[in-house]
Scaffold this active site. Structure first.
Site: not given
Ligand SMILES: [Zn+2]
Length: 235
Positions: A44, A190
């Site tokens: 992400d 992430h």
């Protein structure tokens, strides 16, 4: 899994999408039921000018396809990284325009966020994402009616690597994921911090040695007999 659609159609869908009664059914995906040793690596908050390319190198070296949930605003800064992600065979999904808490936006604001972010993908890739992961994994329960015309699924996760926690080392992130792995898992990372870049190769090596294979979200859903839903509650 992507679909081609004109921006005019995007706007048209937005204008006709109105709240109605829709079942939660399989719209929210947190993992997939399967006995196969497969899992999806998801990343992400990119594209990130410092870390995304490092990650792409790692994935290429290991011949792994992953799924990236990207922020519209970040794509505007580095569209070439989005294009590289796509050209290297990874899946791309929407992660909002500006990483706002979508559950705090008005209905109009939410529709604008979806249209704006989808259009950015369309501009650079000539196709639209069919998956969205809302920032923080949360939406208002009744807002799913707004998402449904645009997306096949809202993708959440099974294992949170917690790579965004600064006090966790790469080894601790690795341990968290390896301890929790199971067939059909969706793993949340992430590509916006150095710990992820150190932990991901360790995780890949360990899980490969356990016989795991890594697939995109589309492939995971296709492989699963049943999809589990969901962790989103109204709040
Ligand atoms: Zn995020």
């Amino acid at each position: 899994m992507t679909c081609k659609i004109s921006f005019i159609k995007v706007l048209l869908i937005l204008s006709i999408a109105s709240p109605g009664i829709l079942s939660a059914s399989d719209f929210f995906i947190t993992s997939v039921d399967t006995t196969k040793k497969i899992a999806a690596l998801t990343f992400d908050d990119g594209p990130n000018i410092y870390y995304t390319r490092k990650l792409l190198k790692i994935l290429k070296k290991n011949n792994i396809k992953a799924t990236f949930f990207l922020i519209g605003k970040q794509i505007e800064r580095s569209p070439e990284i989005l294009i590289q992600i796509d050209e290297e065979g990874h899946e791309t999904g929407n992660h909002s325009y500006a990483h706002d808490r979508l559950y705090n936006l008005s209905e109009t604001g939410l529709k604008e966020d979806i249209a704006k972010s989808q259009y950015i993908f369309y501009t650079y890739l000539d196709k639209l994402p069919v998956f969205i992961r809302p920032p923080y994994g949360k939406i208002r329960w009744h807002d799913q009616n707004i998402f449904k015309p645009y997306f096949d699924n809202i993708i959440l996760w099974t294992i949170d690597s917690r790579d965004y926690k600064k006090h966790l080392t790469a080894d601790q992130i690795t341990e968290r994921v390896v301890e929790r792995i199971h067939p059909g898992a969706i793993i949340l990372f992430h590509d916006s911090n150095p710990r992820t870049i150190t932990a991901v190769p360790q995780i890949i090596n360990e899980l490969k040695s356990q016989g795991y294979r890594f697939v995109t979200i589309s492939e995971l859903i296709e492989a699963g007999a049943n999809k589990n839903s969901n962790i989103c509650e109204e709040f």
